[in-house]
Enzyme design. Structure first.
Site, mmCIF file in Angstrom:
data_model
loop_
_atom_site.group_PDB
_atom_site.id
_atom_site.type_symbol
_atom_site.label_atom_id
_atom_site.label_comp_id
_atom_site.label_asym_id
_atom_site.label_seq_id
_atom_site.Cartn_x
_atom_site.Cartn_y
_atom_site.Cartn_z
ATOM 1 N N GLU A 137 -3.255 3.195 5.972
ATOM 2 C CA GLU A 137 -3.012 4.293 4.965
ATOM 3 C C GLU A 137 -4.346 5.065 5.279
ATOM 4 O O GLU A 137 -3.285 6.550 4.495
ATOM 5 C CB GLU A 137 -3.396 3.558 3.473
ATOM 6 C CG GLU A 137 -2.854 2.079 3.134
ATOM 7 C CD GLU A 137 -1.109 2.846 2.898
ATOM 8 O OE1 GLU A 137 -1.169 3.878 3.117
ATOM 9 O OE2 GLU A 137 -0.444 1.659 2.828
ATOM 10 N N GLY A 197 1.015 -1.145 -0.470
ATOM 11 C CA GLY A 197 -0.114 -0.477 -0.019
ATOM 12 C C GLY A 197 0.832 1.274 0.023
ATOM 13 O O GLY A 197 2.581 1.422 0.050
HETATM 14 O O1 GNR Z 1 4.049 -2.529 2.096
HETATM 15 C C1 GNR Z 1 3.435 -2.313 3.498
HETATM 16 N N1 GNR Z 1 3.233 -3.334 4.345
HETATM 17 C C2 GNR Z 1 2.280 -4.268 5.522
HETATM 18 C C3 GNR Z 1 2.478 -4.826 6.361
HETATM 19 C C4 GNR Z 1 1.322 -4.138 7.323
HETATM 20 C C5 GNR Z 1 1.219 -3.816 7.085
HETATM 21 C C6 GNR Z 1 1.080 -2.946 6.287
HETATM 22 C C7 GNR Z 1 1.722 -1.972 5.691
HETATM 23 S S1 GNR Z 1 1.541 -0.967 4.781
HETATM 24 C C8 GNR Z 1 2.907 -1.395 3.773
HETATM 25 C C9 GNR Z 1 3.098 0.268 3.201
HETATM 26 C C10 GNR Z 1 3.499 0.994 3.836
HETATM 27 O O2 GNR Z 1 4.182 1.811 4.516
HETATM 28 N N2 GNR Z 1 2.030 2.129 2.878
HETATM 29 O O3 GNR Z 1 1.430 2.932 3.772
HETATM 30 NI NI NI Z 2 2.909 3.023 6.085
#
Ligand code: GNR
Ligand code: NI
Length: 175
Positions: A139, A46
């Site tokens: 997010e 994400g």
């Molecule tokens: O890549 C990501 N992995 C993730 C793993 C567990 C909970 C949330 C995330 S989001 C993260 C990428 C990110 O920093 N999104 O803001």
């Molecule tokens: Ni993040």
């Protein structure tokens, strides 16, 4: 499409409240395209626009693509909101591209119902569970200037923040 630089703590921009997207313009769609490229390259599941220094309420996500399996399920969420949350909670080990190589368990509602606008400008509602629920809450937190370390103990947060502050002062990315 273009790669954009992902900002990391202690960059103060990560604490900004991102602004709602007014219209899904060509510029917004180009930003989403760049965010997908940046997210896949990182790699991450994400990305919030503020992580590429754009304080707008736009998120990209792909929970399907894994190293080299060829499958993708790119999804974009504009102006997303949690409109209901379960009382049941869930613990997940989270990480963040803006806090490289640090992982910690975070407790959040297990299920949430979200409302958002898609890239065609249509308002959608959807139930999220499992990793989807964890990721969308992580997010949406970014859009409000909140980081996953804000949900862990004060001591652990102070330790990780200090490590990145020291690295920034020495002029290196991290470690
Ligand atoms: O890549 C990501 N992995 C993730 C793993 C567990 C909970 C949330 C995330 S989001 C993260 C990428 C990110 O920093 N999104 O803001
Ligand atoms: Ni993040």
């Amino acid at each position: 499409m273009a790669l954009r630089e992902i900002i990391i703590i202690p960059d103060k921009q990560l604490r900004l409240i991102s602004k709602p997207v007014e219209t899904v313009s060509a510029e917004v769609r180009r930003l989403a395209d760049d965010m997908f490229e940046t997210m896949y390259e990182a790699p991450g599941i994400g990305l919030a626009a503020i992580q590429v220094a754009q304080p707008v309420r736009l998120i990209t996500m792909d929970l399907v693509r894994k190293e080299g399996n060829g499958l993708t399920e790119p999804r974009a969420f504009i102006n997303p909101e949690v409109i209901a949350a379960s009382e049941e909670m869930n613990v997940y080990e989270e990480g963040c591209l803006s806090i490289p190589e640090y992982y910690a368990e975070v407790e959040r509602p297990k299920q949430v119902r979200i409302r958002y606008t898609d890239l065609d400008g249509n308002v959608q509602e959807e139930d999220a569970d499992g990793l989807f629920a964890t990721c969308i809450q992580h997010e949406i937190d970014h859009l409000n200037g909140v980081l996953f370390v804000d949900h862990i103990s004060k001591l652990k947060r102070a330790m990780v923040m200090r490590k990145f502050e020291k690295a920034a002062k020495r002029g290196i990315k991290y470690v």
